[in-house]
Design a protein around this motif. Sequence first.
Motif, short mmCIF file in Angstrom:
data_model
loop_
_atom_site.label_atom_id
_atom_site.label_comp_id
_atom_site.label_asym_id
_atom_site.label_seq_id
_atom_site.Cartn_x
_atom_site.Cartn_y
_atom_site.Cartn_z
N ALA A 40 90.48 47.23 70.45
CA ALA A 40 89.17 46.68 70.07
C ALA A 40 88.10 47.77 70.10
CB ALA A 40 88.78 45.52 70.98
N SER A 41 88.16 48.61 71.09
CA SER A 41 87.20 49.72 71.20
C SER A 41 87.39 50.69 70.03
CB SER A 41 87.40 50.44 72.52
OG SER A 41 86.52 51.52 72.63
N ARG A 42 88.63 51.00 69.71
CA ARG A 42 88.92 51.91 68.60
C ARG A 42 88.43 51.31 67.29
NH1 ARG A 42 92.14 52.48 64.64
NH2 ARG A 42 93.42 50.67 65.10
N LEU A 43 88.72 50.02 67.08
CA LEU A 43 88.29 49.35 65.85
C LEU A 43 86.77 49.26 65.76
CD1 LEU A 43 90.96 46.51 65.63
CD2 LEU A 43 90.76 48.52 64.16
N THR A 44 86.11 49.01 66.89
CA THR A 44 84.66 48.96 66.91
C THR A 44 84.07 50.30 66.50
OG1 THR A 44 84.67 47.26 68.62
CG2 THR A 44 82.64 48.53 68.38
N GLU A 45 84.63 51.37 67.01
CA GLU A 45 84.16 52.72 66.65
C GLU A 45 84.43 53.00 65.17
OE1 GLU A 45 82.50 56.45 66.72
OE2 GLU A 45 82.25 54.74 68.05
N GLU A 46 85.58 52.60 64.69
CA GLU A 46 85.90 52.79 63.27
C GLU A 46 84.93 52.02 62.38
OE1 GLU A 46 89.69 52.03 60.32
OE2 GLU A 46 90.08 52.38 62.44
N ILE A 47 84.61 50.80 62.77
CA ILE A 47 83.65 49.98 62.02
C ILE A 47 82.28 50.65 62.05
CG2 ILE A 47 82.37 47.79 62.08
CD1 ILE A 47 85.09 46.50 62.97
N ARG A 48 81.88 51.17 63.20
CA ARG A 48 80.59 51.84 63.31
C ARG A 48 80.54 53.05 62.37
NH1 ARG A 48 78.31 55.99 64.73
NH2 ARG A 48 80.12 57.01 65.60
N GLN A 49 81.61 53.83 62.35
CA GLN A 49 81.67 55.00 61.47
C GLN A 49 81.63 54.60 60.00
OE1 GLN A 49 85.15 57.17 62.71
NE2 GLN A 49 84.20 57.91 64.59
N LEU A 50 82.35 53.53 59.65
CA LEU A 50 82.34 53.06 58.27
C LEU A 50 80.95 52.55 57.88
CD1 LEU A 50 85.79 51.25 58.09
CD2 LEU A 50 85.12 53.33 56.87
N ALA A 51 80.29 51.87 58.79
CA ALA A 51 78.94 51.37 58.51
C ALA A 51 77.98 52.53 58.29
CB ALA A 51 78.47 50.47 59.66
N GLU A 52 78.10 53.56 59.10
CA GLU A 52 77.24 54.74 58.96
C GLU A 52 77.53 55.44 57.63
OE1 GLU A 52 74.40 57.69 59.84
OE2 GLU A 52 74.70 55.65 60.52
N ALA A 53 78.80 55.59 57.29
CA ALA A 53 79.15 56.21 56.01
C ALA A 53 78.63 55.37 54.84
CB ALA A 53 80.67 56.39 55.92
N SER A 54 78.71 54.06 54.97
CA SER A 54 78.20 53.16 53.92
C SER A 54 76.68 53.30 53.78
CB SER A 54 78.56 51.71 54.22
OG SER A 54 79.96 51.54 54.16
N ARG A 55 76.01 53.40 54.91
CA ARG A 55 74.55 53.56 54.88
C ARG A 55 74.16 54.86 54.19
NH1 ARG A 55 70.93 56.39 57.11
NH2 ARG A 55 72.32 57.38 58.59
#
Length: 102
Positions: free
Chosen positions: A41-56
């Motif tokens: 869950a921690s790994r996926l949360t970090e991956e989602i955060r990175q994807l959100a930042e890349a999307s932004r």
Amino acid sequence: MVSEEQRVISEEGRRSGEELRGIAEAARSAAEDVRIAREEASRLTEEIRQLAEASRIEAERLRADADELREGLRQQKEVLDEMRRTMQFSHLPESGGTQNLQ
């Protein structure tokens, strides 16, 4: 000599001990599963955060590109409008031009 009652109690104690060991093993296994799930869950949360930042960042880049394209189109329209005005009155003399329209 061991009485029948003592033997039964001993056997029940042995079975209870085995059950408790099984329960303890299941609890250890469940705790390990929870630990693994938390890590995932921690790994996926970090991956989602990175994807959100890349999307932004990509959205900002696309907005800048769109602004640049709009500005280019606005400038082209101005040039085109000026060309239309020039062509519309090209039959008129350069100086004044209205004298011959009488």
